[in-house]
Design an enzyme around this catalytic site. Structure first.
Site, PDB file in Angstrom:
ATOM      1  CB  CYS A 100     -36.326  53.064 -29.915  1.00 16.71           C
ATOM      2  SG  CYS A 100     -38.040  53.618 -29.946  1.00 16.71           S
TER       3      CYS A 100
ATOM      4  CB  CYS B 181     -38.138  49.798 -30.040  1.00 15.39           C
ATOM      5  SG  CYS B 181     -38.364  50.956 -31.414  1.00 15.39           S
TER       6      CYS B 181
END
Length: 300
Positions: free
Chosen positions: A60, A63
């Site tokens: 991600c 993230c």
């Protein structure tokens, strides 16, 4: 003397080198990693104390951008009495289903088992302010129905684990064993069919054990059933006999009624006609008309 001086300098250089190595390495060895890892095995630890938990995935991009600020925030966690943790949803599918993670990264605050979803900015200072100023009190907590320890979320966690297990089996059969994709689907379809049949058979056995049939629950079931059948048959026969008797009575009443009417119809004055004498309807009508004609002639 000169050689002694060189030996002394050499020993002192070794001593200071070792001392420098100890000072440079001791802080690293003394300070443990402040960012904790939460898994399906130890997740119940977050039900006590205060926690800030990040759900992320290695692939991600958002993230990855959050990781530096989250690690800096974790360094302050011990001083503030807060446990800072992270959860890799790709490795912990049970926790992903338990918290219903639909977007990444997702951050939860927990205080003694009461969970709140963090919706603020994602910087170190914002995290510190959220915890230190207790801004989490203004956030509505997650309902107990959707809490991670509820029955519903336990079922959801088991479902996510099962789905991940099926995915791994599919990847193993297609990548390791070389089975085509459609072959893997056929295998899973047959497995689902047979497991459903086995589950249905098990439920039938359980229902029969909990609610047994009367023929097995009572040793005198068949004698009672035979007695009840005989009593029912006798009752049906009695009802049939009574019905036949009522029909005979009705027929007798109809015959008596016809005989009375026939006697009254025997003469125009309503007198009963002699026994054994009977007239057809046409003859009776002519007889009545003829008597009326004679009476009219006498009057004239």
């Amino acid at each position: 003397m000169f050689s002694l001086l060189l030996q002394t300098k050499h020993k002192s250089w070794i001593y200071f080198s070792l001392l420098g190595i100890c000072f440079t390495t001791s802080p690293v060895l003394a300070k443990p990693d402040s960012l904790k890892e939460v898994t399906d095995a130890n997740w119940e630890e977050i039900l006590t104390g205060e926690w800030m938990i990040e759900f992320y995935a290695p692939w991600c991009p958002a993230c990855q951008q959050l990781q530096p600020a989250w690690k800096e925030f974790a360094d302050w966690g011990e001083d503030m009495g807060v446990n800072i943790a992270k959860v890799d949803v790709t490795e912990q599918p049970g926790l992903s289903g338990r918290f219903i993670i639909t977007s990444l990264p997702t951050i939860y605050h927990s205080k003694d088992g009461v969970f709140r979803k963090y919706q603020g900015a994602r910087t170190k200072d914002d995290f510190l302010s959220f915890v230190h100023d207790q801004k989490w009190k203004a956030v509505e907590p997650v309902s107990s129905w959707f809490g991670p320890s509820s029955f519903l979320m336990n079922s959801m966690s088991a479902l996510f684990k099962l789905s991940m297990f099926i995915r791994r089996c599919h990847n193993y059969m297609t990548e390791k064993l070389g089975i085509p994709v459609w072959g893997s689907y056929v295998i899973f379809g047959l497995a689902t069919l047979f497991s459903g049949l086995a589950l249905g058979l098990l439920l039938v056995f359980i229902a029969d054990f909990v609610f047994p049939s009367r023929r097995f629950s009572s040793h005198d079931y068949y004698p009672k059933k035979q007695t009840m059948d005989q009593a029912r048959l006798i009752q049906q026969q009695e009802d049939a006999i009574e019905a036949d008797g009522e029909e005979d009575d009705e027929e007798e009443e109809e015959e008596d009624h016809d005989e009375v009417w026939r006697k009254r119809r025997g003469s125009p004055e309503g007198r009963p006609e002699p026994r054994g004498q009977a007239f057809p309807d046409d003859a009776l009508r002519k007889r009545v008309v003829g008597n009326r004609g004679e009476e009219e002639e006498e009057d004239t």
